[in-house]
Design an enzyme around this catalytic site. Structure first.
Site, PDB file in Angstrom:
ATOM      1  N   SER A   1       8.689  10.354  10.173  1.00  0.00           N
ATOM      2  CA  SER A   1       7.493  11.318  10.135  1.00  0.00           C
ATOM      3  C   SER A   1       7.935  12.780  10.777  1.00  0.00           C
ATOM      4  CB  SER A   1       6.263  10.948  10.704  1.00  0.00           C
ATOM      5  OG  SER A   1       5.319  11.931  10.740  1.00  0.00           O
TER       6      SER A   1
ATOM      7  N   TYR B   1       2.661   7.753  18.288  1.00  0.00           N
ATOM      8  CA  TYR B   1       3.131   7.626  16.874  1.00  0.00           C
ATOM      9  C   TYR B   1       4.448   8.586  16.919  1.00  0.00           C
ATOM     10  CZ  TYR B   1       3.057   8.474  11.796  1.00  0.00           C
ATOM     11  OH  TYR B   1       3.578   8.210  10.467  1.00  0.00           O
TER      12      TYR B   1
ATOM     13  N   SER C   1       0.944  -1.242  -0.127  1.00  0.00           N
ATOM     14  CA  SER C   1      -0.155  -0.033  -0.084  1.00  0.00           C
ATOM     15  C   SER C   1       0.755   1.210  -0.066  1.00  0.00           C
ATOM     16  CB  SER C   1      -0.852   0.112   1.280  1.00  0.00           C
ATOM     17  OG  SER C   1      -1.824   1.162   1.578  1.00  0.00           O
TER      18      SER C   1
ATOM     19  N   THR D   1      -2.032   8.814   0.545  1.00  0.00           N
ATOM     20  CA  THR D   1      -1.996   7.569   0.531  1.00  0.00           C
ATOM     21  C   THR D   1      -3.293   6.847   1.455  1.00  0.00           C
ATOM     22  OG1 THR D   1      -0.772   7.186   3.031  1.00  0.00           O
ATOM     23  CG2 THR D   1       0.615   7.488   1.120  1.00  0.00           C
TER      24      THR D   1
ATOM     25  N   ASP E   1       4.640 -10.497   9.183  1.00  0.00           N
ATOM     26  CA  ASP E   1       4.248  -9.491  10.430  1.00  0.00           C
ATOM     27  C   ASP E   1       5.482  -8.960  10.862  1.00  0.00           C
ATOM     28  OD1 ASP E   1       3.455  -8.083  12.715  1.00  0.00           O
ATOM     29  OD2 ASP E   1       2.301  -9.471  13.433  1.00  0.00           O
TER      30      ASP E   1
HETATM   31  N1  LIG Z   1       0.716   9.139   4.807  1.00  0.00           N
HETATM   32  C1  LIG Z   1       1.433   9.962   5.469  1.00  0.00           C
HETATM   33  O1  LIG Z   1       0.987  11.080   5.372  1.00  0.00           O
HETATM   34  C2  LIG Z   1       2.524   9.671   6.118  1.00  0.00           C
HETATM   35  C3  LIG Z   1       3.483  10.729   6.706  1.00  0.00           C
HETATM   36  C4  LIG Z   1       4.341  10.522   7.616  1.00  0.00           C
HETATM   37  C5  LIG Z   1       4.924   9.225   7.903  1.00  0.00           C
HETATM   38  N2  LIG Z   1       4.206   8.178   7.022  1.00  0.00           N
HETATM   39  C6  LIG Z   1       4.719   6.824   7.290  1.00  0.00           C
HETATM   40  O2  LIG Z   1       4.868   6.224   6.186  1.00  0.00           O
HETATM   41  C7  LIG Z   1       4.880   4.810   6.275  1.00  0.00           C
HETATM   42  C8  LIG Z   1       3.833   4.277   5.204  1.00  0.00           C
HETATM   43  O3  LIG Z   1       2.570   4.780   5.257  1.00  0.00           O
HETATM   44  P1  LIG Z   1       1.575   4.952   4.098  1.00  0.00           P
HETATM   45  O4  LIG Z   1       0.958   6.393   4.292  1.00  0.00           O
HETATM   46  O5  LIG Z   1       2.064   4.391   2.909  1.00  0.00           O
HETATM   47  O6  LIG Z   1       0.455   3.918   4.771  1.00  0.00           O
HETATM   48  P2  LIG Z   1      -0.548   2.686   4.364  1.00  0.00           P
HETATM   49  O7  LIG Z   1      -1.323   2.511   5.463  1.00  0.00           O
HETATM   50  O8  LIG Z   1      -0.831   2.909   2.871  1.00  0.00           O
HETATM   51  O9  LIG Z   1       0.710   1.474   4.474  1.00  0.00           O
HETATM   52  C9  LIG Z   1       1.248   1.069   5.194  1.00  0.00           C
HETATM   53  C10 LIG Z   1       1.567  -0.618   5.070  1.00  0.00           C
HETATM   54  O10 LIG Z   1       2.036  -1.227   6.207  1.00  0.00           O
HETATM   55  C11 LIG Z   1       1.486  -2.515   6.622  1.00  0.00           C
HETATM   56  N3  LIG Z   1       1.599  -2.842   7.809  1.00  0.00           N
HETATM   57  C12 LIG Z   1       1.167  -2.346   8.942  1.00  0.00           C
HETATM   58  N4  LIG Z   1       1.296  -3.111  10.290  1.00  0.00           N
HETATM   59  C13 LIG Z   1       2.057  -4.328   9.699  1.00  0.00           C
HETATM   60  C14 LIG Z   1       2.841  -5.240  10.213  1.00  0.00           C
HETATM   61  N5  LIG Z   1       2.818  -5.425  11.370  1.00  0.00           N
HETATM   62  N6  LIG Z   1       3.679  -6.106   9.358  1.00  0.00           N
HETATM   63  C15 LIG Z   1       3.512  -5.907   7.984  1.00  0.00           C
HETATM   64  N7  LIG Z   1       2.929  -4.764   7.248  1.00  0.00           N
HETATM   65  C16 LIG Z   1       2.279  -4.338   8.130  1.00  0.00           C
HETATM   66  C17 LIG Z   1      -0.246  -2.282   6.063  1.00  0.00           C
HETATM   67  O11 LIG Z   1      -0.878  -3.346   5.795  1.00  0.00           O
HETATM   68  C18 LIG Z   1      -0.066  -1.446   4.908  1.00  0.00           C
HETATM   69  O12 LIG Z   1      -0.139  -2.187   3.648  1.00  0.00           O
HETATM   70  C19 LIG Z   1       4.350   4.415   7.528  1.00  0.00           C
HETATM   71  O13 LIG Z   1       5.536   4.375   8.607  1.00  0.00           O
HETATM   72  C20 LIG Z   1       3.633   5.874   8.047  1.00  0.00           C
HETATM   73  O14 LIG Z   1       3.786   5.970   9.528  1.00  0.00           O
HETATM   74  C21 LIG Z   1       3.039   8.370   6.322  1.00  0.00           C
END
Ligand SMILES: NC(=O)c1ccc[n+]([C@@H]2O[C@H](COP(=O)([O-])OP(=O)(O)OC[C@H]3O[C@@H](n4cnc5c(N)ncnc54)[C@H](O)[C@@H]3O)[C@@H](O)[C@H]2O)c1
Length: 255
Positions: A148, A161, A15, A196, A57
């Protein structure tokens, strides 16, 4: 390191930014494995892209070990890790129903921090055992974590977080220092607001209000922009032990 000579592991690869990174690295000629808990998401992406999907996981030692065994058997020894798996729940320390359950705090730390470290340590071990480096400067691997901007300006509700992401920021330099002797670089990207599925879970007016807080450009980042930065980090060997904000200069307000 040239992207087309790498074998890359992307966690959270089913994702958002992980999926965009997998797509980008594949387009540049890397071999890519995506690790995720979300089996359906893995299947959907693997039907579109030539990736190796592995259900994993990241918080579990046995699951991560099995994932690395499968990865090495099917693709080979990894030379790039991009840690994207994570969750972003918001909860007040003292809410309407009393103190935040301790389990809720632990879960965020478990997935975002311990999960990242779990995969990082296995990737580092695999990379460091490569007999010959890739090039004359001695490179054996590149590890990229995802923090982040909440590591620096967490909002109300982000105690867990922000703590998890702050720890990722903090471990970047000591791990880079330790792994330098193997020619493994360690970097962290601290995204601001990225479009996302994680962000799509928020109401539209919250997303719009957040986008307005970005000085320039006044929008959420695209997952492909994260992937592009991953590519630059892989290719530029002077980038090491540092955290790069990818945020359009946003400094988040308290809520
Ligand atoms: N979207 C934002 O605005 C944003 C901003 C700053 C940081 N982030 C960070 O970026 C990273 C990616 O986020 P995203 O927005 O693409 O999120 P997302 O929810 O689209 O993707 C995260 C993925 O992590 C997987 N996941 C969760 N727990 C898991 C586990 N225990 N084992 C394996 N996989 C697991 C989920 O199934 C998902 O596919 C994250 O670490 C998030 O904290 C996101």
């Amino acid at each position: 390191m040239q992207i087309n000579e790498t074998i890359a592991v992307v966690t959270g690869g089913a994702s958002g930014m992980g999926a965009a990174t997998a797509r980008f690295l594949l387009e540049k000629g890397a071999k890519v494995a995506i690790l995720d808990l979300n089996e359906a998401g893995l299947k959907t992406l693997a039907a579109q892209l030539d990736v190796l999907p592995i259900v994993c996981d990241v918080t579990r030692e046995d699951s991560a070990l099995a994932a690395f065994e499968e990865l090495e058997a099917k693709l080979g020894r990894p030379s790039v890790l991009v840690n994207c798996a994570g969750i972003c729940p918001a909860q007040r320390v003292v809410g309407k129903e009393g103190p935040m359950p301790l389990e809720a705090f632990s879960r965020v730390i478990d997935i975002n921090l311990i999960g990242s470290f779990n995969i990082l340590r296995l990737a580092a071990a695999a990379m460091s055992s490569r007999p010959e480096p890739f090039n004359s400067s001695g490179e054996r691997g590149v590890i990229i974590n995802t923090a982040s901007v909440a590591a620096y300006e967490g909002q109300i509700g982000q105690a867990a977080y922000s703590a998890s992401k702050g720890a990722i920021v903090a471990m970047t330099l000591p791990i880079a220092r330790e792994l330098a002797r193997f020619g493994i670089r360690v970097m962290t990207i601290a995204p601001g607001l990225v479009q996302t599925p994680m962000m799509a879970g928020m109401p539209q007016e919250v997303q719009d209000s957040l986008a307005r807080q970005v000085p320039f450009p006044k929008r959420l980042a695209r997952p492909s922009e994260f992937a592009q930065l991953v590519g630059q980090i892989i290719e530029n060997e002077m980038l090491n032990g540092e955290v790069i904000r990818l945020d359009g200069a946003i400094r988040m307000q308290e809520k």
